[in-house]
Design an enzyme around this catalytic site. Structure first.
Site, PDB file in Angstrom:
ATOM      1  N   ASP A  19       0.888  -1.317  -0.149  1.00  0.00           N
ATOM      2  CA  ASP A  19      -0.051  -0.357   0.014  1.00  0.00           C
ATOM      3  C   ASP A  19       0.667   1.354  -0.237  1.00  0.00           C
ATOM      4  O   ASP A  19       1.803   0.888   0.412  1.00  0.00           O
ATOM      5  CB  ASP A  19      -0.597  -0.293   1.226  1.00  0.00           C
ATOM      6  CG  ASP A  19      -2.176   1.225   0.995  1.00  0.00           C
ATOM      7  OD1 ASP A  19      -2.910   1.222  -0.158  1.00  0.00           O
ATOM      8  OD2 ASP A  19      -2.945   1.592   2.626  1.00  0.00           O
ATOM      9  N   ASN A  67     -11.244  -2.125  -5.791  1.00  0.00           N
ATOM     10  CA  ASN A  67     -10.163  -1.580  -5.966  1.00  0.00           C
ATOM     11  C   ASN A  67     -11.212  -0.802  -7.611  1.00  0.00           C
ATOM     12  O   ASN A  67     -10.266   0.132  -8.110  1.00  0.00           O
ATOM     13  CB  ASN A  67      -8.904  -2.223  -6.334  1.00  0.00           C
ATOM     14  CG  ASN A  67      -7.755  -1.700  -5.186  1.00  0.00           C
ATOM     15  OD1 ASN A  67      -6.839  -2.549  -4.923  1.00  0.00           O
ATOM     16  ND2 ASN A  67      -8.022  -0.870  -4.605  1.00  0.00           N
TER      17      ASN A  67
HETATM   18  C1  IPE Z   1      -5.737  -1.976  -0.255  1.00  0.00           C
HETATM   19  O1  IPE Z   1      -5.416  -1.352   0.039  1.00  0.00           O
HETATM   20  C2  IPE Z   1      -4.886  -3.147  -1.390  1.00  0.00           C
HETATM   21  C3  IPE Z   1      -3.985  -3.752  -2.359  1.00  0.00           C
HETATM   22  C4  IPE Z   1      -3.056  -3.390  -1.584  1.00  0.00           C
HETATM   23  C5  IPE Z   1      -3.664  -3.720  -3.098  1.00  0.00           C
HETATM   24  P1  IPE Z   1      -6.516  -0.416  -0.464  1.00  0.00           P
HETATM   25  O2  IPE Z   1      -5.654   1.039  -0.884  1.00  0.00           O
HETATM   26  O3  IPE Z   1      -6.802  -0.930  -1.654  1.00  0.00           O
HETATM   27  O4  IPE Z   1      -7.128  -0.590   0.599  1.00  0.00           O
HETATM   28  P2  IPE Z   1      -8.056   0.705   1.873  1.00  0.00           P
HETATM   29  O5  IPE Z   1      -8.947   1.180   0.299  1.00  0.00           O
HETATM   30  O6  IPE Z   1      -7.390   1.929   2.562  1.00  0.00           O
HETATM   31  O7  IPE Z   1      -8.104  -0.423   3.120  1.00  0.00           O
HETATM   32  C1  IPE Z   2      -1.702   0.222  -3.636  1.00  0.00           C
HETATM   33  O1  IPE Z   2      -1.666   1.235  -3.159  1.00  0.00           O
HETATM   34  C2  IPE Z   2      -1.720   0.028  -4.397  1.00  0.00           C
HETATM   35  C3  IPE Z   2      -3.313  -0.305  -5.215  1.00  0.00           C
HETATM   36  C4  IPE Z   2      -4.456  -0.452  -3.780  1.00  0.00           C
HETATM   37  C5  IPE Z   2      -3.742  -0.878  -6.601  1.00  0.00           C
HETATM   38  P1  IPE Z   2      -2.674   2.715  -3.338  1.00  0.00           P
HETATM   39  O2  IPE Z   2      -3.032   3.269  -4.927  1.00  0.00           O
HETATM   40  O3  IPE Z   2      -3.287   1.940  -2.230  1.00  0.00           O
HETATM   41  O4  IPE Z   2      -1.804   4.295  -2.661  1.00  0.00           O
HETATM   42  P2  IPE Z   2      -2.342   4.518  -1.465  1.00  0.00           P
HETATM   43  O5  IPE Z   2      -2.788   4.172  -0.475  1.00  0.00           O
HETATM   44  O6  IPE Z   2      -3.808   5.881  -1.874  1.00  0.00           O
HETATM   45  O7  IPE Z   2      -1.150   5.822  -1.127  1.00  0.00           O
HETATM   46 MG    MG Z   3      -3.812   2.687  -0.106  1.00  0.00          MG
END
Ligand code: IPE
Ligand code: IPE
Ligand code: MG
Length: 241
Positions: A19, A67
């Site tokens: 993340d 997502n």
């Molecule tokens: C979790 O991260 C999913 C992945 C890392 C693929 P998210 O960024 O989607 O999670 P939330 O929305 O902060 O809980």
């Molecule tokens: C994790 O990084 C990757 C996916 C969930 C695809 P994020 O895209 O959630 O990054 P933040 O949390 O917005 O910084």
């Molecule tokens: Mg995230």
């Protein structure tokens, strides 16, 4: 498969919620996809570290069932990145002895990506050095629901005796049926939640939440987290000896 010792120093299976890509990019005044590309490049380094540390299973969360709520352009960019990643990395993964598997509901992904995923699994299926599992369109609840759906169909078709259904039966219907449960789940970016990742499988996993954003998560930091795991005392509900 998993070693039985409850307090082994090195985990057999590490799972990572990768993340923080978006915030990493935004902090540099760049679009979110720039962060996703940087994040994808980190995976290789961590796979190599697993190889060196003798960690047999690495599972990474790349795209959740939630997502899809992101903008159409971010989702499309991620799907393109997954296709590019598979094409670009296939040879290196094969040569380095990595066995790649995908978990999640792949039927919602485009056919081209599904085909590349199938090919990479087939290409690397005999490798044994590291088992890399990539979770795409994965949700723990969705996985349990799909497993239960299939299990119910098998009962209805007379292939499974309902009176024998137990935890092992359900586990055998999950996408992860060939994997041991994760010993350690790491989440980067400072968020302390599991966001629908390996809900069933992480019942007794150790958790480590680190503030580093995923594109900055280095081999050194990974090694430190693994060393810290080694000092933990896992009890699995029992009283320590
Ligand atoms: C979790 O991260 C999913 C992945 C890392 C693929 P998210 O960024 O989607 O999670 P939330 O929305 O902060 O809980
Ligand atoms: C994790 O990084 C990757 C996916 C969930 C695809 P994020 O895209 O959630 O990054 P933040 O949390 O917005 O910084
Ligand atoms: Mg995230």
């Amino acid at each position: 498969m998993a070693k039985d010792s409850p307090d082994q120093d090195t985990p057999d299976h590490v799972a990572i919620i990768m993340d923080g890509n978006g915030r990493w990019a935004q902090g540099r005044g760049r679009p979110r996809l720039f962060g996703h590309h940087a994040g994808a490049r980190r995976v290789k380094e961590i796979v190599r570290a697993c190889k060196d540390l003798d960690i047999e299973y690495l599972t990474v969360y790349a795209f959740s069932t939630e997502n899809w709520k992101r903008t159409q352009s971010e989702v499309a960019g991620l799907m393109t990145l997954f296709r590019q990643y598979i094409k670009r990395e296939a040879k290196a993964l094969l040569d380095e002895g990595v066995c790649v598997r995908f978990i999640g509901d792949r039927l919602r992904l485009d056919k081209k990506l599904q085909g590349l995923m199938d090919e990479l699994e087939e290409l690397t299926k005999d490798n044994t050095v590291v088992n890399l599992t990539i979770a795409i369109n994965y949700g723990g609840r969705d996985e349990v629901a799909r497993a239960t759906h299939q299990l119910a169909l098998d009962v209805a078709a007379g292939k499974l005796d309902a009176t024998t259904v137990n935890e092992d039966t359900l586990s055998s219907y999950l996408d992860t049926h060939v994997l041991p449960d994760p010993d350690l789940v790491i989440r980067t970016s400072g968020e302390a939640r599991i966001s629908n990742f390996l809900l069933w499988q992480s019942a007794y996993s150790e958790y480590e939440f680190v503030d580093t954003l995923w594109p900055d998560f280095s081999r050194d930091e990974f090694c430190k987290v693994i060393a810290k795991y080694g000092a933990r005392n896992r009890r699995f509900g029992a009283v320590p000896a």
